[in-house]
Design an enzyme around this catalytic site. Sequence first.
Site, PDB file in Angstrom:
ATOM      1  N   TYR A   8       3.029   9.972  -0.563  1.00 20.27           N
ATOM      2  CA  TYR A   8       4.148   9.373   0.180  1.00 20.27           C
ATOM      3  C   TYR A   8       5.476   9.632  -0.528  1.00 20.27           C
ATOM      4  O   TYR A   8       6.537   9.491   0.072  1.00 20.27           O
ATOM      5  CB  TYR A   8       3.975   7.854   0.357  1.00 20.27           C
ATOM      6  CG  TYR A   8       2.749   7.407   1.117  1.00 20.27           C
ATOM      7  CD1 TYR A   8       1.925   8.313   1.774  1.00 20.27           C
ATOM      8  CD2 TYR A   8       2.405   6.057   1.162  1.00 20.27           C
ATOM      9  CE1 TYR A   8       0.791   7.888   2.451  1.00 20.27           C
ATOM     10  CE2 TYR A   8       1.272   5.619   1.844  1.00 20.27           C
ATOM     11  CZ  TYR A   8       0.468   6.552   2.482  1.00 20.27           C
ATOM     12  OH  TYR A   8      -0.654   6.118   3.139  1.00 20.27           O
ATOM     13  N   LYS A  66      -3.022   5.955  -4.052  1.00 20.03           N
ATOM     14  CA  LYS A  66      -4.116   6.892  -3.755  1.00 20.03           C
ATOM     15  C   LYS A  66      -3.892   8.235  -4.442  1.00 20.03           C
ATOM     16  O   LYS A  66      -2.747   8.669  -4.599  1.00 20.03           O
ATOM     17  CB  LYS A  66      -4.212   7.130  -2.236  1.00 20.03           C
ATOM     18  CG  LYS A  66      -4.173   5.848  -1.412  1.00 20.03           C
ATOM     19  CD  LYS A  66      -4.073   6.100   0.083  1.00 20.03           C
ATOM     20  CE  LYS A  66      -3.739   4.831   0.833  1.00 20.03           C
ATOM     21  NZ  LYS A  66      -2.314   4.546   0.900  1.00 20.03           N
ATOM     22  N   HIS A  76      -7.733   9.697  -1.371  1.00 21.24           N
ATOM     23  CA  HIS A  76      -7.003   9.720  -0.101  1.00 21.24           C
ATOM     24  C   HIS A  76      -7.785  10.370   1.049  1.00 21.24           C
ATOM     25  O   HIS A  76      -7.764   9.888   2.180  1.00 21.24           O
ATOM     26  CB  HIS A  76      -5.649  10.422  -0.291  1.00 21.24           C
ATOM     27  CG  HIS A  76      -4.591   9.929   0.636  1.00 21.24           C
ATOM     28  ND1 HIS A  76      -3.271   9.825   0.283  1.00 21.24           N
ATOM     29  CD2 HIS A  76      -4.649   9.486   1.912  1.00 21.24           C
ATOM     30  CE1 HIS A  76      -2.571   9.347   1.305  1.00 21.24           C
ATOM     31  NE2 HIS A  76      -3.393   9.143   2.310  1.00 21.24           N
ATOM     32  N   ASP A 120       0.837  -1.205   0.000  1.00 18.33           N
ATOM     33  CA  ASP A 120       0.000   0.000   0.000  1.00 18.33           C
ATOM     34  C   ASP A 120       0.869   1.251   0.000  1.00 18.33           C
ATOM     35  O   ASP A 120       1.633   1.483   0.929  1.00 18.33           O
ATOM     36  CB  ASP A 120      -0.890  -0.020   1.251  1.00 18.33           C
ATOM     37  CG  ASP A 120      -1.760   1.236   1.348  1.00 18.33           C
ATOM     38  OD1 ASP A 120      -2.938   1.167   0.962  1.00 18.33           O
ATOM     39  OD2 ASP A 120      -1.260   2.280   1.816  1.00 18.33           O
TER      40      ASP A 120
END
Length: 274
Positions: free
Chosen positions: A52, A77, A110, A47
């Site tokens: 990120y 996401k 998200h 994931d």
Amino acid sequence: MNLQSTVTLHNGVKMPWFGIGVFKVEEGQEVIDSVKAAIKNSYISIDTAAVYGNEEGVGQAIKESGAPRENLFITTKVWNADQGYDSTLAAFETSLQKLGLDYIDLYLIHWPVKGKYKETWKALEKLYKDGKVKAIGVSNFHVHHLEDLLEDAEVVPMVNQIELHPLLSQVEIRNYCKEKNIVVEAWSPLAQGQLLDNKVLKEIAAAHQKSVAQIILRWDIQSEVVTIPKSIKESRIIENASIFEFELSVDEMEKINALNKNERVGPDPDNFDF
């Protein structure tokens, strides 16, 4: 059950109950090593998210691992700044390119950005219909967000990934999602380490000769919640995965359920500064 055990989403796609998350794992060697260690130790679910900043490393690790693509389950996401119809489609292509993949297994919104998430969802529905994504879902959606989304949605989200741990057990959302056939997935299952000294959890851990982290992750699985703990240490990646070797009793499950205080470690989706 084991690391390959799956829950069937309402469109028939099989999603692993357990995987590895890479939130706050540094792009480059750190994320490459973490994901490769997970795949080497039989993890199939990974994931990540655009925000990120480590999708390229995840893609690199997948490539270097030599694991057949069809055996893996990859989630990413769309970030808040990219929400809206056209911008989501563009953001998806960017993620796909960074990951070096032909398709994504699960694509999530998200956060429920007010006034935008419905348009974003339309874009996800298009990606799903075009076969670029095997399943689509949301993250951090409260019941009222889901109700609002479902008024216009053609496709019901397959997954809602939310902050969930013994201090925030999210019973209301879990019950609502169960009714709608939406699988609940936990982020921050260990409450960012805040539960590791909890007396009740330590007692249960001692009884099973397991760590508190393993007890919490086992509680997730037995509560029918998909979970994706993050770790960059191979020893911890292996330890997290050994939760399939034991079972919590009904009494132990109830004791853990009773720890709920509706306390968050992350932002509240209703008061998040988007």
